[in-house]
Design a protein around this motif. Structure first.
Motif, PDB file in Angstrom:
ATOM      1  N   ILE A 118      -4.072   3.034 -30.081  1.00  0.00           N
ATOM      2  CA  ILE A 118      -4.431   4.382 -29.634  1.00  0.00           C
ATOM      3  C   ILE A 118      -5.518   4.265 -28.564  1.00  0.00           C
ATOM      4  CG2 ILE A 118      -5.279   6.656 -30.335  1.00  0.00           C
ATOM      5  CD1 ILE A 118      -4.368   5.809 -33.243  1.00  0.00           C
ATOM      6  N   LYS A 159       2.333  11.206 -33.621  1.00  0.00           N
ATOM      7  CA  LYS A 159       1.796  10.931 -32.283  1.00  0.00           C
ATOM      8  C   LYS A 159       0.294  11.206 -32.293  1.00  0.00           C
ATOM      9  CE  LYS A 159       6.077  11.811 -29.873  1.00  0.00           C
ATOM     10  NZ  LYS A 159       6.926  12.827 -29.263  1.00  0.00           N
ATOM     11  N   GLU A 161      -3.698  10.865 -30.299  1.00  0.00           N
ATOM     12  CA  GLU A 161      -4.426  10.651 -29.046  1.00  0.00           C
ATOM     13  C   GLU A 161      -5.917  10.736 -29.312  1.00  0.00           C
ATOM     14  OE1 GLU A 161      -3.445  13.683 -26.252  1.00  0.00           O
ATOM     15  OE2 GLU A 161      -4.141  15.302 -27.538  1.00  0.00           O
ATOM     16  N   LYS A 170      -1.350  14.647 -32.049  1.00  0.00           N
ATOM     17  CA  LYS A 170      -0.839  15.431 -30.930  1.00  0.00           C
ATOM     18  C   LYS A 170       0.200  16.442 -31.410  1.00  0.00           C
ATOM     19  CE  LYS A 170       0.052  12.147 -27.747  1.00  0.00           C
ATOM     20  NZ  LYS A 170       0.615  11.552 -26.513  1.00  0.00           N
TER      21      LYS A 170
END
Lengths: 260, 258
Positions: A118, A159, A161, A170
């Motif tokens: 990440i 997902k 971030e 996300k």
């Protein structure tokens, strides 16, 4: 008495459950039984039953591999699975089981660890593969290897971030990318005969055990000999070649089941 | 920070002349040194240096099984501990046994079991302690080579000595007896233990990527090396008994009586 029967039969080219020397017991695979896991699979290998669950969480990379995610494999010989499994810290057999399954996945580079970063050096995804043995009727390595592969192939990753110093979701998931599909094939030496996929009764009379893990290209990615005796080179060469064929058959079953 | 510089990844593992980073050919062992009987309290002991590996092995037993419930009525139980000293590797290793060490202890024990005549000593244990003082590639194999010498040094009846050696793949080629860097940056590692006179492979592990043809080539290279190591093991034991024989003969020289 029973031990003698198993050995006698094998020397005549037969097995106690009437299989051929190079045949697996029936294999059944179900995926996605555990909703709270990122991926899961349950494998029946004859009467052996193994459940694998995948959890994917955010963590830190190892200092020597800042650009890679982390893979951890653990196996539990749960006491409910056999009268010979005891409570307490993991036994030698449990450690060996988890390390042999781990070696197949790691050495075949099945999981693209680089795709799990990440933020380089700070935050990565950690993939936990937990193998849970629920019923022990022999050849746990192959059952665990197939369960782990099916569960990984069935896994979804959230997902992620970075927002400032924090990792946030996300929204949405994607399939955990798998680059390779390692499958373990285990042999037992009973008297002077080699059989594939030993049942518990056969494991109790085997003199030695050999596991060969084959990747999707037909290459070897892990091996492990166990047991209190050994193998002559010809037995090893024959086993390795047979493993390539058997792994391909079992891989097809695992991947078909994982697709659902 | 007093940290030692981390060894860097070599540009090439094999040079234009076909030589490896330490100047060896592909089929060449690292320098090997063996010793037996160097510990005072142990029933048997051995020491091995293979490359930068420095490994000490002690054998205690056959002795009364403790705790009692581990005893077997018809044979001796072999226990084995492979353990790495905290200072044996680049980064300090915790002295608590890791999962790797527990697995290696198991496979090393299983590599030695086939040669030890355990049925001669029912209800006892034979303990094999392998301490890796400095580790280089192939420490489990060096440990097995030394452990079987230590068992012989303890006078435990055995069918044969076990010799072990790893073979691996570097830059696409099979190479004997990998060093640390070759193991780390190579493509595969295949440790093998052999009972030479029985032609029996008693330890076999593998990680990395090999074709079946590479496996077969590697297996025969490793077995050849095991035979070489085996003759060195025999020499080491013979040398010890020759030394003892000389010492005894010296002492027994008849005194001249007037």
């Amino acid at each position: 008495m029973e031990q003698k029967t198993v050995v006698d039969l094998v020397t005549k080219g037969k097995r106690i459950d009437e299989r051929g020397l190079e045949s697996y017991r029936p294999i059944q695979i179900q995926v996605g039984l555990i909703e709270k896991a990122n991926g899961s699979a349950q494998v029946y290998l004859g009467k052996s039953k193994v459940l694998a669950g995948i959890k994917i969480e955010t963590g830190e990379p190892f200092p020597d591999t800042p650009e890679e995610g982390v893979l951890t494999v653990n196996a539990e010989l749960v006491p409910l699975a056999s009268p010979s499994f005891e409570m307490g810290p993991p036994s030698e057999a449990a450690i060996e089981l988890s390390r042999v399954v781990d070696r197949g996945i790691r050495e075949s580079k099945a999981i693209d660890l680089k795709s799990l970063v990440i933020q380089k050096g700070k935050k990565v995804q950690v993939v936990y593969v937990d193998v849970y043995v629920l019923d022990h009727d022999g050849n746990l390595i192959d059952a665990a290897s197939m369960a782990a592969l099916a569960a990984l192939a069935n896994s979804k990753v959230a997902k992620m971030e970075m927002k400032g110093d924090e990792v946030i979701e996300k929204g949405g998931h994607h399939q955990l990318p798998l680059n390779n599909h390692p499958v373990a094939v285990t042999f037992a030496k009973i008297d002077k005969t080699i059989v594939v996929d030993p049942s518990l009764e056969e494991e109790q009379v085997m003199s030695a055990r050999l596991t060969v893990t084959i990747d999707k290209n037909g290459h070897l990615c892990a091996m492990q000999k166990g047991g209190l005796y050994g193998f002559i080179p010809d037995e090893l060469k024959r086993a390795v070649n047979l493993a390539v064929a058997k792994a391909a058959e079992n891989r097809a079953k695992v991947m078909a089941a994982a697709k659902g | 920070m007093n940290k030692l510089p981390e060894p860097k990844q070599p540009e090439k593992l094999i040079d234009e002349k076909g030589l490896r980073i330490d100047g060896r050919r592909l089929d060449q062992l690292r320098p090997l040194k063996l010793e037996v009987g160097l510990l005072d309290k142990a029933d048997g002991s051995a020491y091995i240096e293979q490359g930068k590996n420095k490994i000490l092995v002690a054998v205690y037993g056959p002795r009364e099984a403790h705790p009692k419930h581990i005893a077997m009525p018809e044979r001796a139980v072999i226990r084995c501990r492979y353990h790495m000293a905290p200072f044996s590797v680049d980064e300090r290793k915790s002295p608590a046994p890791s999962r790797r060490e527990m697995e290696l202890s198991k496979v090393i024990r299983e590599s030695l079991e086939p040669v030890v005549l355990t049925d001669l000593y029912p209800r006892t244990t034979i303990d094999v302690f392998i301490e890796v003082l400095q580790s280089d590639g192939g420490s489990r194999c060096a440990g097995i080579t030394a452990a079987s010498l230590a068992l012989a040094d303890a006078g435990i009846p055995m069918k044969e000595l076990v010799a072990a050696c790893a073979v691996g793949k570097i830059q696409g080629k099979m190479a004997l007896d990998l060093s640390d860097a070759e193991d780390k940056y190579g493509d595969a590692d295949l440790p093998v233990a052999l009972v030479p006179n029985m032609g029996l492979v008693t330890l076999l592990q593998m990680d990395g990527n090999l074709t079946t043809a590479e496996f077969e080539q590697g297996l025969s290279m490793a077995m050849e090396a095991c035979k070489t190591i085996h003759s060195m093991q025999r020499e080491t034991l013979k040398k010890k008994y020759a030394t003892i024989k000389d010492a005894v003969e010296e002492r027994e020289e008849p005194e001249i009586v007037a």
